[in-house]
Structure formats: C-alpha cells, structure tokens
Motif scaffolding. Structure first.
Motif, PDB file in Angstrom:
ATOM      1  N   LYS A  29      47.530   5.113 -15.591  1.00 28.63           N
ATOM      2  CA  LYS A  29      46.983   6.494 -15.036  1.00 28.63           C
ATOM      3  C   LYS A  29      45.586   6.665 -15.212  1.00 28.63           C
ATOM      4  O   LYS A  29      44.504   6.182 -16.060  1.00 28.63           O
ATOM      5  N   LYS A  30      45.509   7.236 -14.431  1.00 25.82           N
ATOM      6  CA  LYS A  30      43.960   8.194 -13.597  1.00 25.82           C
ATOM      7  C   LYS A  30      43.333   9.332 -14.106  1.00 25.82           C
ATOM      8  O   LYS A  30      44.447  10.573 -14.062  1.00 25.82           O
ATOM      9  N   ASP A  31      42.527  10.085 -15.100  1.00 30.61           N
ATOM     10  CA  ASP A  31      42.228  10.746 -15.673  1.00 30.61           C
ATOM     11  C   ASP A  31      41.477  11.460 -14.630  1.00 30.61           C
ATOM     12  O   ASP A  31      40.575  11.445 -14.251  1.00 30.61           O
ATOM     13  N   ILE A  32      42.129  13.028 -14.029  1.00 29.13           N
ATOM     14  CA  ILE A  32      41.554  13.427 -12.775  1.00 29.13           C
ATOM     15  C   ILE A  32      40.840  14.675 -13.003  1.00 29.13           C
ATOM     16  O   ILE A  32      41.411  15.413 -11.954  1.00 29.13           O
ATOM     17  N   GLY A  33      40.863  14.423 -14.687  1.00 29.83           N
ATOM     18  CA  GLY A  33      40.602  16.599 -14.680  1.00 29.83           C
ATOM     19  C   GLY A  33      41.056  17.504 -15.323  1.00 29.83           C
ATOM     20  O   GLY A  33      42.165  16.518 -15.332  1.00 29.83           O
ATOM     21  N   ALA A  34      40.487  18.496 -15.765  1.00 26.93           N
ATOM     22  CA  ALA A  34      41.385  19.857 -16.501  1.00 26.93           C
ATOM     23  C   ALA A  34      42.437  20.023 -15.181  1.00 26.93           C
ATOM     24  O   ALA A  34      41.839  21.365 -14.705  1.00 26.93           O
ATOM     25  N   VAL A  35      43.002  19.567 -13.984  1.00 24.27           N
ATOM     26  CA  VAL A  35      43.970  20.226 -13.066  1.00 24.27           C
ATOM     27  C   VAL A  35      44.749  20.297 -13.574  1.00 24.27           C
ATOM     28  O   VAL A  35      45.911  19.789 -14.518  1.00 24.27           O
ATOM     29  N   LEU A  36      45.101  21.954 -13.386  1.00 26.55           N
ATOM     30  CA  LEU A  36      46.493  22.360 -13.621  1.00 26.55           C
ATOM     31  C   LEU A  36      48.415  21.576 -12.715  1.00 26.55           C
ATOM     32  O   LEU A  36      47.908  21.367 -11.089  1.00 26.55           O
ATOM     33  N   GLY A  37      48.999  21.199 -13.182  1.00 23.76           N
ATOM     34  CA  GLY A  37      49.166  20.242 -12.864  1.00 23.76           C
ATOM     35  C   GLY A  37      50.885  20.359 -13.084  1.00 23.76           C
ATOM     36  O   GLY A  37      52.222  19.630 -12.747  1.00 23.76           O
ATOM     37  N   LEU A  38      51.406  22.206 -13.002  1.00 20.97           N
ATOM     38  CA  LEU A  38      53.004  23.148 -13.187  1.00 20.97           C
ATOM     39  C   LEU A  38      53.227  22.798 -11.596  1.00 20.97           C
ATOM     40  O   LEU A  38      54.248  23.635 -11.763  1.00 20.97           O
ATOM     41  N   TYR A  39      52.255  22.990 -10.739  1.00 20.83           N
ATOM     42  CA  TYR A  39      52.971  23.180  -8.994  1.00 20.83           C
ATOM     43  C   TYR A  39      53.671  22.770  -8.963  1.00 20.83           C
ATOM     44  O   TYR A  39      54.059  21.555  -9.156  1.00 20.83           O
ATOM     45  N   PRO A  40      55.097  22.520  -7.397  1.00 17.78           N
ATOM     46  CA  PRO A  40      54.848  24.391  -7.283  1.00 17.78           C
ATOM     47  C   PRO A  40      55.882  25.477  -8.103  1.00 17.78           C
ATOM     48  O   PRO A  40      56.358  25.349  -8.759  1.00 17.78           O
ATOM     49  N   THR A  41      55.152  26.541  -8.194  1.00 23.03           N
ATOM     50  CA  THR A  41      56.117  27.435  -8.566  1.00 23.03           C
ATOM     51  C   THR A  41      56.956  28.314  -7.831  1.00 23.03           C
ATOM     52  O   THR A  41      56.353  28.629  -6.600  1.00 23.03           O
ATOM     53  N   PRO A  42      57.165  30.153  -7.899  1.00 22.60           N
ATOM     54  CA  PRO A  42      57.914  30.268  -7.389  1.00 22.60           C
ATOM     55  C   PRO A  42      57.081  31.560  -6.943  1.00 22.60           C
ATOM     56  O   PRO A  42      56.362  31.541  -7.303  1.00 22.60           O
ATOM     57  N   LEU A  43      57.621  32.033  -6.167  1.00 18.18           N
ATOM     58  CA  LEU A  43      56.175  32.744  -4.252  1.00 18.18           C
ATOM     59  C   LEU A  43      57.261  34.167  -5.167  1.00 18.18           C
ATOM     60  O   LEU A  43      57.846  33.938  -4.480  1.00 18.18           O
ATOM     61  N   VAL A  44      56.196  35.602  -4.666  1.00 19.03           N
ATOM     62  CA  VAL A  44      56.950  36.764  -5.056  1.00 19.03           C
ATOM     63  C   VAL A  44      56.217  37.258  -4.436  1.00 19.03           C
ATOM     64  O   VAL A  44      54.673  37.027  -4.459  1.00 19.03           O
ATOM     65  N   VAL A  45      56.394  38.625  -3.907  1.00 18.06           N
ATOM     66  CA  VAL A  45      55.345  39.716  -3.776  1.00 18.06           C
ATOM     67  C   VAL A  45      55.782  40.481  -4.903  1.00 18.06           C
ATOM     68  O   VAL A  45      57.196  40.971  -5.310  1.00 18.06           O
ATOM     69  N   VAL A  46      54.873  40.618  -5.003  1.00 17.07           N
ATOM     70  CA  VAL A  46      54.870  41.970  -6.475  1.00 17.07           C
ATOM     71  C   VAL A  46      54.182  43.637  -5.527  1.00 17.07           C
ATOM     72  O   VAL A  46      53.412  43.735  -5.009  1.00 17.07           O
ATOM     73  N   GLY A  47      55.001  44.481  -6.223  1.00 15.55           N
ATOM     74  CA  GLY A  47      55.603  46.399  -5.876  1.00 15.55           C
ATOM     75  C   GLY A  47      54.697  46.466  -6.718  1.00 15.55           C
ATOM     76  O   GLY A  47      54.805  46.208  -7.473  1.00 15.55           O
ATOM     77  N   ALA A  48      53.843  47.751  -6.659  1.00 18.26           N
ATOM     78  CA  ALA A  48      53.325  48.740  -7.624  1.00 18.26           C
ATOM     79  C   ALA A  48      52.391  49.732  -6.889  1.00 18.26           C
ATOM     80  O   ALA A  48      52.326  49.758  -5.430  1.00 18.26           O
ATOM     81  N   MET A  49      52.178  51.288  -7.307  1.00 15.02           N
ATOM     82  CA  MET A  49      52.222  52.092  -7.138  1.00 15.02           C
ATOM     83  C   MET A  49      50.827  52.400  -7.469  1.00 15.02           C
ATOM     84  O   MET A  49      50.477  52.159  -7.728  1.00 15.02           O
ATOM     85  N   VAL A  50      49.614  52.466  -6.389  1.00 17.09           N
ATOM     86  CA  VAL A  50      48.636  52.380  -6.358  1.00 17.09           C
ATOM     87  C   VAL A  50      47.940  53.585  -4.488  1.00 17.09           C
ATOM     88  O   VAL A  50      48.267  53.606  -4.151  1.00 17.09           O
ATOM     89  N   GLU A  51      47.137  54.878  -6.016  1.00 19.77           N
ATOM     90  CA  GLU A  51      47.003  55.745  -5.775  1.00 19.77           C
ATOM     91  C   GLU A  51      47.683  56.079  -5.055  1.00 19.77           C
ATOM     92  O   GLU A  51      47.985  57.280  -3.531  1.00 19.77           O
ATOM     93  N   GLY A  52      49.113  56.782  -5.382  1.00 18.12           N
ATOM     94  CA  GLY A  52      50.254  57.150  -4.710  1.00 18.12           C
ATOM     95  C   GLY A  52      50.861  56.879  -3.730  1.00 18.12           C
ATOM     96  O   GLY A  52      52.154  57.213  -3.280  1.00 18.12           O
TER      97      GLY A  52
END
Length: 185
Positions: free
Chosen positions: A2-25
C-alpha cells in the motif's frame, strides 16, 4: 504493498442530506455531505461555521435532516450552490414545521427532526451532536415490518474526493451470512 497518500479522509461516500433550520424567522436550507452515526439515537452533522444555516442551528438548537433522493437532487443541488446570506431559500422547498419548530422538507421521503445536544467546534467547522426527536418516513419506503427499506428509499451518497453523487439501492445480502465458511488463510 500500500502507498501512503497522507492524512486523507477515506470514509466516503456518505449520505447526502438537506438540513433545514429557521434563520431570522424563516426557513433556510443547506446541502450537507458530512453526517455520521454516533449512536442509535444520535447523529453528527458537520458544517463549515460560516454557513448561514449554522447561525439558526446555534440559536434555535433544532433542525431537520432530510435524506436526498434522485427526485429531489436538482433542488438540493440548487440550495447547495446559493448562500442563504444573499438568497432567500425559504421558498426553495415546500415544508411543514415539526414539534420543535424545525422546518421539515415535504419532498424528502425520510426526515429526522433533531435537537442539538452539543457543538464540538474544530477549526472552521461546527460539529453538531444531534438527538433524533422524531423520524418521518413515507409509507412507500417501508417494508412489511414498518422499517426503512433502503432498496426503496435509494438515498444519494456524496463522494468527496471527486465531488460526485453515487446512487444506491443494490443489496448484496445479509450481513453475517458473508462469514459463512470463512477461514483465515
């Protein structure tokens, strides 16, 4: 070897979500690809602190996490391209308000209404630890036992290194069945 490719996050893919929140009413929406499970009743949502939606999450301590499917991908992508600081995204989706006051995206077949338990800040990110208060699912994505059937839901996944969306739906089999007959060689 195996080749060391650095401190790369290798846990993808992840679920895609839309976050909803009330902002300034008013309702605001944010597209998020950094979510994770930290318990059977807790999830983690990670978003850059500068996002307009984060302001409402920090102030109100409630939000919705809405699973993205192929049907709502165009709208989800739109709200991910424009900033709530400059664009009123409240009309981007039809929504209802949950018991907590969080906006719940009507078009998403699976929505979790959540409250913020904590915010673990790292550098430029808010990492919200969320308690799931309620989960709302369309009946057509449930199996005969009333559980979510991901073959029917088909959530879209987000793949970070290439910024691509990945379709889901294929089932390989039952988890523990794959160990049948396995012996370390």
């Amino acid at each position: 070897m195996k080749k060391d490719i650095g401190a790369v996050l290798g846990l993808y893919p992840t679920p895609l979500v839309v976050v909803g929140a009330m902002v300034e009413g008013r309702a605001n929406w944010m597209l998020v690809g950094h979510v994770g499970i930290i318990g059977h009743d807790r999830i983690l949502l990670s978003a850059v602190k500068a996002h307009h939606t984060n302001k409402g999450i920090r102030e109100n301590k409630v939000l919705s996490v809405n699973i993205v499917t192929e049907e709502i991908l165009p709208g989800a992508t739109y709200i991910g391209k424009v900033s709530g600081k400059r664009t009123d995204k409240s009309a981007a989706f039809d929504f209802t308000q949950g018991k907590t006051g969080a906006p719940l995206l009507s078009a998403s077949p699976l929505t979790m209404e959540c409250s913020v338990e904590d915010n673990y800040e790292t550098g430029t990110f808010d990492n919200f630890i969320l308690k799931i208060e309620s989960t709302f699912a369309e009946e057509n994505i449930l199996n005969d036992e009333g559980k979510i059937d991901y073959r029917k839901l088909k959530p879209i996944l987000f793949e970070m290194p290439t910024y691509e969306y990945v379709a889901t739906g294929e089932v390989l089999g039952k988890c523990l069945d794959f160990a049948e007959g396995y012996e370390k060689k």
